[in-house]
Design an enzyme around this catalytic site. Structure first.
Site, mmCIF file in Angstrom:
data_model
loop_
_atom_site.group_PDB
_atom_site.id
_atom_site.type_symbol
_atom_site.label_atom_id
_atom_site.label_comp_id
_atom_site.label_asym_id
_atom_site.label_seq_id
_atom_site.Cartn_x
_atom_site.Cartn_y
_atom_site.Cartn_z
ATOM 1 N N GLU A 155 0.802 -1.230 0.000
ATOM 2 C CA GLU A 155 0.000 0.000 0.000
ATOM 3 C C GLU A 155 0.840 1.288 0.000
ATOM 4 O O GLU A 155 0.609 2.198 0.790
ATOM 5 C CB GLU A 155 -0.980 -0.008 1.181
ATOM 6 C CG GLU A 155 -1.876 -1.232 1.162
ATOM 7 C CD GLU A 155 -2.883 -1.289 2.309
ATOM 8 O OE1 GLU A 155 -2.868 -0.404 3.169
ATOM 9 O OE2 GLU A 155 -3.687 -2.231 2.309
ATOM 10 N N GLU A 262 -5.445 -11.078 -1.454
ATOM 11 C CA GLU A 262 -6.278 -10.925 -0.249
ATOM 12 C C GLU A 262 -7.767 -11.013 -0.609
ATOM 13 O O GLU A 262 -8.597 -10.234 -0.135
ATOM 14 C CB GLU A 262 -5.989 -9.581 0.429
ATOM 15 C CG GLU A 262 -4.521 -9.360 0.745
ATOM 16 C CD GLU A 262 -4.226 -8.110 1.568
ATOM 17 O OE1 GLU A 262 -5.181 -7.528 2.127
ATOM 18 O OE2 GLU A 262 -3.043 -7.736 1.651
HETATM 19 C C1 GLA Z 1 -4.907 -4.738 4.147
HETATM 20 C C2 GLA Z 1 -3.577 -5.372 4.510
HETATM 21 C C3 GLA Z 1 -3.734 -6.671 5.247
HETATM 22 C C4 GLA Z 1 -4.789 -6.600 6.317
HETATM 23 C C5 GLA Z 1 -6.072 -6.038 5.739
HETATM 24 C C6 GLA Z 1 -7.114 -5.883 6.805
HETATM 25 O O1 GLA Z 1 -5.522 -5.286 3.073
HETATM 26 O O2 GLA Z 1 -2.752 -5.597 3.408
HETATM 27 O O3 GLA Z 1 -2.507 -7.007 5.841
HETATM 28 O O4 GLA Z 1 -4.356 -5.811 7.379
HETATM 29 O O5 GLA Z 1 -5.816 -4.775 5.203
HETATM 30 O O6 GLA Z 1 -7.177 -6.943 7.682
#
Ligand code: GLA
Length: 369
Positions: A155, A262
């Protein structure tokens, strides 16, 4: 109703018969056994250790392990310059025992930078880059050959639209070059590790996606050792397949590994901030669950169609069941984003995802045209 009873019965059998590696008429098929690329889910090690059913499902369906938070900086170095590798060592042992790939999430992320690092860096700005180098050398070096790939930067771009995330100590003190430095250090520490840039909304926010592509192409031109792009893929039901196909295909044109890192699919929406859930649906209907199954299926087909096989690093769920999903805690709203329900029984989404995995690439192509 019949479905629910049947699903619960499956799970009961799954757990009680302890025949998890044997696919039979009574077990739902193993996802990873039906996948050409690795599949994973985020795991919180401590609660996981106490939950036999969760561990059995994880071992049955997945061949890749991502730590939800146990491998972040505030977990492995909670106090000044002292590593605590105890949980990471246990994760590696668990993954080895069950033949799973360990994916390292993550090295540098503004949200998991410990407070003591912020304070020290503010007092002594020159320290930060050398700290980052030592941290990466020691951490990546220790697990050389054992952690297969890393989210080196998580990020690093603005939440919305173009540009870098400037409001972090990393950017403020080192400048944008902290990103390439992190890749260089990680590569020096483990030349074989697959090194990712990972971010959210890049599958749908084209300005954000373009900033990332410009950065990645510049890195490639200058020999910065990036080897993969992670699409977090926290998506909503209404994100158009066409946009997702376009961004994945464009990203794949770099030749880098592509990880859906994710994955979850929500019905409601949010403003990207903690507690920022916008609850449009308070209950889930059979129709919504079937639509979600189709969305999961579509997503896998798109991935298989537009990302060449040798660049498919895999798909990782950010938790695979609605009981434990981060969405409810983080956005403070009810939702049903995953492939297993609150009772740890497979949802239609599970079967949609599986159907996508089983579709061969040729027919995926013709269906999407
Ligand atoms: C982001 C992060 C993850 C996690 C999510 C929320 O996507 O990359 O590591 O913290 O937020 O759980």
């Amino acid at each position: 109703m019949i479905k629910i009873i049947t699903f619960s019965f499956f799970t009961f059998l799954l757990v009680s018969c302890n025949q998890l590696n044997v696919e039979s008429e009574t077990n739902p098929p193993s996802l990873s056994a039906n996948s050409e690329f690795p599949l994973g889910t985020a795991v919180r090690y401590r609660p996981f250790q106490k939950d036999l059913q969760l561990r059995q499902l994880q071992q049955y369906h997945f061949d890749s392990y991502t730590a939800g938070s146990d491998m972040k900086m505030n977990q492995v170095m909670p106090t000044e310059e002292r590593f605590d590798f105890s949980i990471v060592d246990s994760i590696i042992a668990y993954a080895n025992e069950h033949n799973q790939r360990v994916f390292g999430h993550n090295l540098i992320w503004h949200s998991s930078t410990p407070e003591w690092v912020r304070i020290k860096a503010t007092e002594n700005p020159d320290w930060l880059l050398s700290f980052m180098r030592d941290y990466i050398y020691q951490y990546v070096g220790r697990y050389k050959g054992q952690v297969h790939g890393w989210d080196v930067i998580n990020e690093g771009l603005n939440t919305k639209g173009a540009g870098f995330r400037e409001d972090t100590i990393w950017y403020k003190i080192i400048g944008p070059k902290y990103i390439e430095k992190a890749f260089e250090f990680a590569h020096e520490a483990d030349p074989d590790a697959v090194l990712f840039y990972n971010d959210f909304n890049i599958e749908r926010d084209l300005e954000k996606f373009n900033t990332m592509m410009t950065m990645v192409e510049d890195f490639q031109k200058r020999g910065v050792p990036i080897s993969g792009i992670g699409f977090q893929m926290h998506i909503r039901m209404d994100i158009p397949n066409e946009i997702i196909a376009h961004t994945l295909k464009t990203a794949a044109s770099t030749g880098l590994q592509i990880h859906l890192s994710e994955l979850d699919i929500i019905f409601n929406t949010h403003d990207d901030s903690r507690g920022g859930g916008i609850q449009r649906f308070t209950d889930v209907t059979e129709e919504m669950l079937l639509a979600q199954a189709k969305k999961y299926e579509d997503l896998v087909r798109i991935y298989k169609e537009v990302v060449p096989r040798e660049q498919q690093y895999g798909i990782t769920f950010w938790g695979f069941n609605d009981r434990d999903t981060w969405i409810r805690r983080f956005f403070k709203m009810k939702d049903w984003p995953t492939i297993y329900d609150e009772n740890l029984t497979p949802k239609p989404a599970f079967y949609g995802f599986l159907k996508g995995l089983k579709t061969d690439q040729t027919s995926a192509k013709s269906n999407l045209n």
